[in-house]
Write a protein that holds these residues in place. Structure first.
Motif, PDB file in Angstrom:
ATOM      1  N   TYR A  79       7.109  -9.921  10.924  1.00  0.00           N
ATOM      2  CA  TYR A  79       7.120  -9.880   9.465  1.00  0.00           C
ATOM      3  C   TYR A  79       6.286 -11.035   8.937  1.00  0.00           C
ATOM      4  N   THR A 112      -0.471  -2.874   0.224  1.00  0.00           N
ATOM      5  CA  THR A 112      -0.720  -1.793   1.171  1.00  0.00           C
ATOM      6  C   THR A 112      -1.752  -0.838   0.559  1.00  0.00           C
ATOM      7  N   GLN A 116      -1.282   0.570  -3.878  1.00  0.00           N
ATOM      8  CA  GLN A 116       0.043  -0.022  -4.044  1.00  0.00           C
ATOM      9  C   GLN A 116       0.025  -1.138  -5.091  1.00  0.00           C
ATOM     10  N   LYS A 123       4.873  -0.656 -12.083  1.00  0.00           N
ATOM     11  CA  LYS A 123       6.328  -0.814 -12.019  1.00  0.00           C
ATOM     12  C   LYS A 123       6.793  -1.986 -12.880  1.00  0.00           C
ATOM     13  N   ILE A 124       6.051  -3.086 -12.857  1.00  0.00           N
ATOM     14  CA  ILE A 124       6.525  -4.256 -13.615  1.00  0.00           C
ATOM     15  C   ILE A 124       6.180  -4.191 -15.107  1.00  0.00           C
ATOM     16  N   LYS A 273       5.662 -11.971 -10.314  1.00  0.00           N
ATOM     17  CA  LYS A 273       6.436 -10.729 -10.354  1.00  0.00           C
ATOM     18  C   LYS A 273       5.900  -9.697  -9.370  1.00  0.00           C
ATOM     19  N   LEU A 276       7.398 -10.445  -5.970  1.00  0.00           N
ATOM     20  CA  LEU A 276       8.784  -9.966  -5.874  1.00  0.00           C
ATOM     21  C   LEU A 276       8.831  -8.444  -5.747  1.00  0.00           C
ATOM     22  N   ALA A 277       7.999  -7.771  -6.517  1.00  0.00           N
ATOM     23  CA  ALA A 277       7.980  -6.307  -6.452  1.00  0.00           C
ATOM     24  C   ALA A 277       7.479  -5.835  -5.087  1.00  0.00           C
ATOM     25  N   GLU A 279       7.813  -7.479  -2.213  1.00  0.00           N
ATOM     26  CA  GLU A 279       8.902  -7.701  -1.254  1.00  0.00           C
ATOM     27  C   GLU A 279       9.959  -6.609  -1.367  1.00  0.00           C
ATOM     28  N   SER A 280      10.241  -6.226  -2.589  1.00  0.00           N
ATOM     29  CA  SER A 280      11.245  -5.183  -2.793  1.00  0.00           C
ATOM     30  C   SER A 280      10.742  -3.851  -2.221  1.00  0.00           C
ATOM     31  N   ALA A 281       9.449  -3.599  -2.357  1.00  0.00           N
ATOM     32  CA  ALA A 281       8.902  -2.302  -1.931  1.00  0.00           C
ATOM     33  C   ALA A 281       8.706  -2.197  -0.424  1.00  0.00           C
ATOM     34  N   VAL A 282       8.179  -3.248   0.216  1.00  0.00           N
ATOM     35  CA  VAL A 282       7.828  -3.138   1.646  1.00  0.00           C
ATOM     36  C   VAL A 282       8.195  -4.386   2.466  1.00  0.00           C
ATOM     37  N   LEU A 283       8.938  -5.336   1.908  1.00  0.00           N
ATOM     38  CA  LEU A 283       9.228  -6.636   2.515  1.00  0.00           C
ATOM     39  C   LEU A 283       7.968  -7.487   2.626  1.00  0.00           C
ATOM     40  N   SER A 284       7.004  -7.032   3.438  1.00  0.00           N
ATOM     41  CA  SER A 284       5.728  -7.733   3.510  1.00  0.00           C
ATOM     42  C   SER A 284       4.663  -6.718   3.891  1.00  0.00           C
ATOM     43  N   SER A 286       1.504  -5.327   6.062  1.00  0.00           N
ATOM     44  CA  SER A 286       1.346  -5.401   7.513  1.00  0.00           C
ATOM     45  C   SER A 286       0.607  -6.666   7.937  1.00  0.00           C
TER      46      SER A 286
ATOM     47  N   ARG B  22      12.821  -2.942 -16.379  1.00  0.00           N
ATOM     48  CA  ARG B  22      13.297  -3.046 -14.997  1.00  0.00           C
ATOM     49  C   ARG B  22      12.878  -4.356 -14.329  1.00  0.00           C
ATOM     50  N   THR B  23      11.846  -5.005 -14.886  1.00  0.00           N
ATOM     51  CA  THR B  23      11.328  -6.216 -14.256  1.00  0.00           C
ATOM     52  C   THR B  23      12.343  -7.362 -14.306  1.00  0.00           C
ATOM     53  N   GLN B 115      11.993  -0.212   4.673  1.00  0.00           N
ATOM     54  CA  GLN B 115      12.204  -0.756   3.329  1.00  0.00           C
ATOM     55  C   GLN B 115      11.547   0.149   2.286  1.00  0.00           C
ATOM     56  N   GLY B 258       5.320  -6.041  12.543  1.00  0.00           N
ATOM     57  CA  GLY B 258       4.002  -6.326  11.984  1.00  0.00           C
ATOM     58  C   GLY B 258       3.189  -5.085  11.659  1.00  0.00           C
ATOM     59  N   ARG B 260       4.572  -2.347  10.298  1.00  0.00           N
ATOM     60  CA  ARG B 260       5.206  -1.734   9.124  1.00  0.00           C
ATOM     61  C   ARG B 260       5.269  -0.212   9.254  1.00  0.00           C
ATOM     62  N   ALA B 281       2.532   5.880  -4.216  1.00  0.00           N
ATOM     63  CA  ALA B 281       2.710   4.441  -3.959  1.00  0.00           C
ATOM     64  C   ALA B 281       1.593   3.854  -3.096  1.00  0.00           C
TER      65      ALA B 281
END
Lengths: 437, 437
Positions: A79, A112, A116, A123-124, A273, A276-277, A279-284, A286, B22-23, B115, B258, B260, B281
């Motif tokens: 990760y 990604t 993305q 999204k934000i 932001k 954070l978005a 991380e929420s979507a894919v953690l990190s 690749s 939502r943000t 995720q 790594g 993903r 996405a």
């Protein structure tokens, strides 16, 4: 008991009534099924936007892979940070400098693919009902993202120099009078997808001014900028405006899309932001893909490789323009100075979508213009891609297309003699000046 | 003019007033800054959930990379299908069969880590205000996703056999009485993150029955299932229920994060929407990463490699349990039969979050329990990870932790003699039976 179907019971999905409201905005392309057919080898596809990755020498990739495993091993397999590795962000700054952009690695978020990045920005920022302004026509994948967050897209007309500032001002005034909330102005300034036109430098400055005056954030999407043919595109809008622009970039067209590495360069608060978005979507994103890009850019002559791509795509653009001149001299089209696409305007009584099955039967595929509008326009437009087929195939594809178009015209001329000859003009469609036809 | 700041002018982000509602749900972990400090090499981190990828022999990865470039070259570098490659989906079926699951490759959607599968399921199901039921405690990354779509999480208590069906029924009844809309039941049945417990087979069946009766879709998240220590976990819930479950899997713990690559196995109608959401996405998940996984699973003894991981993680689990017995005999904790985590319960007057800076000063890091609750609980819990440090370091980490805890107890005992000795019991916290302490 799970709920059963839609009213009338015709929908077999037992979860039909449980979906979120925004899910109604997710729809499959009307031409998706046809494209499955169009991927047969005997069909010349002028439809997709796939880069010609075979022009990337294998050894440049294998060399990068070897160095990743030798020098970065466990780190590349692990990760990583939600913002992306510092190494690849340094390289991204270097790439952006070629278009006049200065920034800090702190302001870059690796995503990604740049698709993305567009999803995360949407999204934000987008509440249901918010307005996104976009060129007419605009990238189908962006329209889909905006719709998936229940935003409304309003198109602003273009000509051969890109979006027309006066029409932008008119659209803003009209929307404000309606009490609408305009959140984003989405632009592809270079070799636009699908129209192939480039926003002039003067208009870039004027549009930045307008957006600033109205508190509208600009999304500058620039996947094709380095793939110019005759002369470089004007510098990025982000080169002269920092606080009002989120810039999106990608390695998909200058290296390879299979690694899915794109980025956003954003003002500080937005960047926070986006991380954070992300991380929420894919953690990190690749780590492995980022390491490959890093090693490629470290060792390979990546600018020389982009030159190779430019020469190749220019040859294909030339083949397409020559074939259009030869086989469809009565039509009009745009002349791109880079990128992947030509935008063709058919006579107004031809419908590009209903014509597509016949084109596929004649073994040529294209993308109907309607996909690039959120408002139903584009029926007599076609996006032609010259990025993937070799020049001979492009010529043959345009020849086949001309057969279909001419047959369609003859057929319709016969049937339409007693109906009004002119259908309503699409709003905001590209009208290339006579001299570029 | 862009809008300036928040009321009072204390926020410096000029776009502050433009973000979507939502943000507000995107927030950085309270302990993020501390973890930057905790990544120094002299700190024993029992905090992260990173798999120990160094136990994966390099040659297994380099062999896969060579075969990808030799046999798949341009295809691996290109865009792919939004659903993922058929080849990797075939392998995913093979992996899932080891947990009793049967399905078709048509029902699998490949995602950018599991995720992202969780993000996409949430995007297509959750309206603002909808309820998601989850174990108490539950995975911090899932709580973040639900919050990012403005859903509300209600926790349901667990014991050493996982979520308690009677408490689930009570929660559903209470929520329905409040007029709430319950959309999802999120479960990590095997070696749960963070609690380390496994849902018993009887309870799996009972919970499926309850969810079915109330029209609630189950999300079965199973990243750790194959990493069991003493005996395999019960078969997946998806092995006995198809229409009511979206199953999530991942190669991050059994191969490497790594790349993903994760997936969802979903009922047909949901799968269709997940593919569209995935395309919106990211266009397509990384073809290169999928090709690497395919070649690894084609050629390597992947089951043997998972055995290697299992033996290694079991040794680390044993080291942690032994150290807890030796250094913190008065505390209670869970005994995981697989996965990465032990859940430690402190005396009720200790606060794991406020204690963390002192722990880092003593060169040991952990994750405070509060991150795993959406409702403020977890203050006297700690998640301890045994996945990454070697056994000696785990022992040393627990020793350091015991020093911190004992100092904290001594300090608080001194100051709290005149205050009530017992703080309110957290709702739904894991109460391990006496014999597993």
């Amino acid at each position: 008991m799970t709920k059963q179907g839609s009213p009338g019971g015709t929908n077999l999905d037992p979860w039909y009534d449980n979906y979120a409201d925004r899910t109604a905005g997710l729809s499959a392309s009307a031409v998706r099924a046809l494209f499955a057919v169009a991927s047969r080898p005997e069909v010349v596809s002028l439809a997709g936007g796939m880069p010609y990755v075979s022009a990337l020498p294998d050894e440049l990739v294998t060399g990068a892979l070897e160095r990743v495993m030798r020098d970065q091993g466990p780190v590349a397999l692990q990760y990583g940070s939600g913002q992306g590795t510092p190494e690849v962000r340094e390289h991204i700054l270097e790439v952006m400098r070629t278009e006049g952009i200065r920034g800090s690695i702190d302001d870059v978020v690796v995503t990604t693919g740049s698709q993305q990045a567009l999803d995360l920005v949407s999204k934000i920022f987008l509440n249901p009902g918010d307005i996104v302004l976009a060129e007419a026509p605009s990238y189908v994948g962006a329209l889909g993202v905006f719709k998936s967050y229940q935003a409304q897209v309003r198109h602003v007309g273009m000509d051969a120099e890109g979006m027309i500032p006066e029409l932008l001002l008119e659209a803003i005034a009209a929307l404000k009078a309606e009490g609408q909330r305009i959140k984003l102005l989405y632009l592809i300034p270079n070799f636009q997808n699908p129209a192939g036109v480039t926003l002039s430098w003067e208009r870039r400055l004027r549009i930045i001014e307008i957006a600033r005056a109205h508190g509208i954030l600009i999304i500058e999407d620039n996947p094709y900028g380095l793939l110019y043919f005759d002369q470089p595109a004007p510098h990025a809008m982000r080169s002269v405006e920092e606080e009002g622009i989120v810039y999106l970039g990608s390695f998909s067209k200058t290296f390879a899309p299979g690694f899915r590495v794109g980025w956003a360069l954003a003002p500080h608060g937005i960047k926070e932001k986006l991380v954070l978005a992300n991380e929420s979507a894919v953690l990190s994103p690749s780590t492995f893909s980022q390491s490959v890009i890093t090693e490629y850019l470290n060792a390979a002559d990546w600018k020389g490789q982009i030159d190779t791509f430019r020469v190749m795509y220019r040859e294909r653009r030339d083949a397409m323009l020559e074939a259009l001149d030869d086989f469809l001299p009565e039509m009009s089209w745009t002349v791109p100075n880079g990128g992947f696409f030509v935008w063709l305007t058919l006579p107004e009584h031809l419908d590009s979508q209903s014509m597509l099955p016949r084109a596929v039967k004649e073994l040529v595929a294209y993308t109907p213009g309607t996909g690039f509008y959120a408002d139903g326009n584009g029926r007599h437009n076609i996006r032609l891609s010259f990025c993937y087929p070799k020049p001979d195939f492009i010529r043959e594809g345009v020849r086949r297309l001309s057969t279909v178009i001419n047959a369609e015209r003859a057929l319709l001329d016969t049937f339409m003699q007693s109906t009004p000859a002119v259908m309503p003009l699409d709003r905001g469609v590209v009208n290339p000046p006579a001299n570029i036809n």
